[in-house]
Design an enzyme around this catalytic site. Structure first.
Site, PDB file in Angstrom:
ATOM      1  N   THR A 160      -8.048   2.489   7.530  1.00  0.00           N
ATOM      2  CA  THR A 160      -7.431   1.198   7.875  1.00  0.00           C
ATOM      3  C   THR A 160      -5.916   1.332   8.025  1.00  0.00           C
ATOM      4  O   THR A 160      -5.217   0.326   8.122  1.00  0.00           O
ATOM      5  CB  THR A 160      -7.754   0.133   6.805  1.00  0.00           C
ATOM      6  OG1 THR A 160      -7.411   0.647   5.516  1.00  0.00           O
ATOM      7  CG2 THR A 160      -9.232  -0.222   6.827  1.00  0.00           C
TER       8      THR A 160
ATOM      9  N   ASP B 221       0.821  -1.201   0.000  1.00  0.00           N
ATOM     10  CA  ASP B 221       0.000   0.000   0.000  1.00  0.00           C
ATOM     11  C   ASP B 221       0.863   1.264   0.000  1.00  0.00           C
ATOM     12  O   ASP B 221       0.488   2.280  -0.589  1.00  0.00           O
ATOM     13  CB  ASP B 221      -0.923   0.005   1.221  1.00  0.00           C
ATOM     14  CG  ASP B 221      -2.081  -0.985   1.079  1.00  0.00           C
ATOM     15  OD1 ASP B 221      -2.251  -1.547  -0.030  1.00  0.00           O
ATOM     16  OD2 ASP B 221      -2.796  -1.198   2.064  1.00  0.00           O
TER      17      ASP B 221
END
Length: 281
Positions: A181, A66
């Site tokens: 998140t 990510d």
């Protein structure tokens, strides 16, 4: 033919092994582009300057975690480039395609057999008088935090001029749904569906008995201000994990919804909540 860029995190894709797999699958189906630093790696690829990738391609395949997507998110959003993430990181909420499913995902990309999910970005701005001294866009979050070794900082948060809360804490995270998140969840913030349009304000280690995350409308302007009643009430500003500058007592940081959105390519049957359960359980 589709014009597709490839960005690889070489600390994850050691020896560009998975990059080679991508080239093998797509070389005769699309025009492929990589950073000129890899020139000579494979003669089936066009090599151009890194900045030119964002001017040339309409799709970007990102191999890494990510964090790799965060590095290129704003540039892709500005140029309306759709991003497909191949996960070689630890979690992978955005790089959701695992390497074992990569071949099928690439073929579905070529066949236009995918969905697009729009992700909101934040626009952060710090002014000095009438001059803008900091201006950036963030996919995950903006963080105002105390300097290393410093004491707690006193932070005020406003939305459209209305006081939301005062925090005595190590810092404050303003996260997008995508960023919910990330750092935000580690600080006790809620999990938010990434397709939503809102902010989540979560204090970091607050020295307060009762404090919760605040969910705020993305249609409103946020202002973060350090209380100037306290000496040495200074902080560091970070966007998506990268330090951008300082915020001193009495200064303001303005946060609004960016006019840009990131197009994330969605392939496969897993929903966001499936991913949350699999990766955070």
């Amino acid at each position: 033919m589709k014009k597709i860029g490839i960005i690889s995190n070489t600390t994850k894709d050691v020896g560009l092994e998975n990059t080679k797999r991508i080239i093998d699958i797509l070389a005769d189906k699309a025009s492929l582009y990589m950073d000129i630093q890899y020139k000579g790696y494979d003669d089936r690829v066009n090599y151009i300057k890194y900045e030119s990738l964002f001017e040339t391609v309409k799709y970007m395949i990102v191999i890494g975690g990510d964090g790799t997507i965060l590095q290129i998110a704003a540039d892709c959003a500005r140029k309306d480039i759709a991003v497909l993430g191949i996960n070689m990181g630890k979690v992978g909420f955005m790089t959701e395609i695992e390497t074992e499913n990569m071949d099928e995902a690439l073929l579905r990309l070529i066949d236009d057999d995918f969905d697009i999910e729009q992700r909101m970005l934040l626009r952060v701005e710090k002014r000095c008088g009438k001059s803008i001294v900091l201006h950036n866009h963030a996919l995950n979050d903006v963080v105002v935090s105390k300097s290393a070794g410093a004491k707690l900082i006193s932070i005020e948060l406003y939305t459209n001029g209305e006081l939301v809360n005062r925090y005595n804490a190590d810092g404050l995270i303003i996260a997008t749904p995508t960023g919910s998140t990330g750092y935000s969840i580690s600080a006790g913030g809620p999990v938010i569906d990434p397709a939503m349009q809102l902010y989540v304000a979560t204090p970091i280690c607050p020295h307060m008995l009762s404090v919760r995350s605040a969910v705020l409308s993305a249609d409103k302007e946020l202002i973060i201000r350090l209380d100037d009643k306290y000496l040495n009430n200074n902080a560091v500003i970070s966007t998506d994990g990268d330090v951008q500058g300082d915020l001193t007592a009495g200064e303001e940081l303005r946060i609004t919804k960016s006019k840009y959105e990131l197009k994330m390519i969605k392939i496969g049957s897993y929903s966001f909540y499936d991913t949350v359960l699999r990766k955070l359980s």
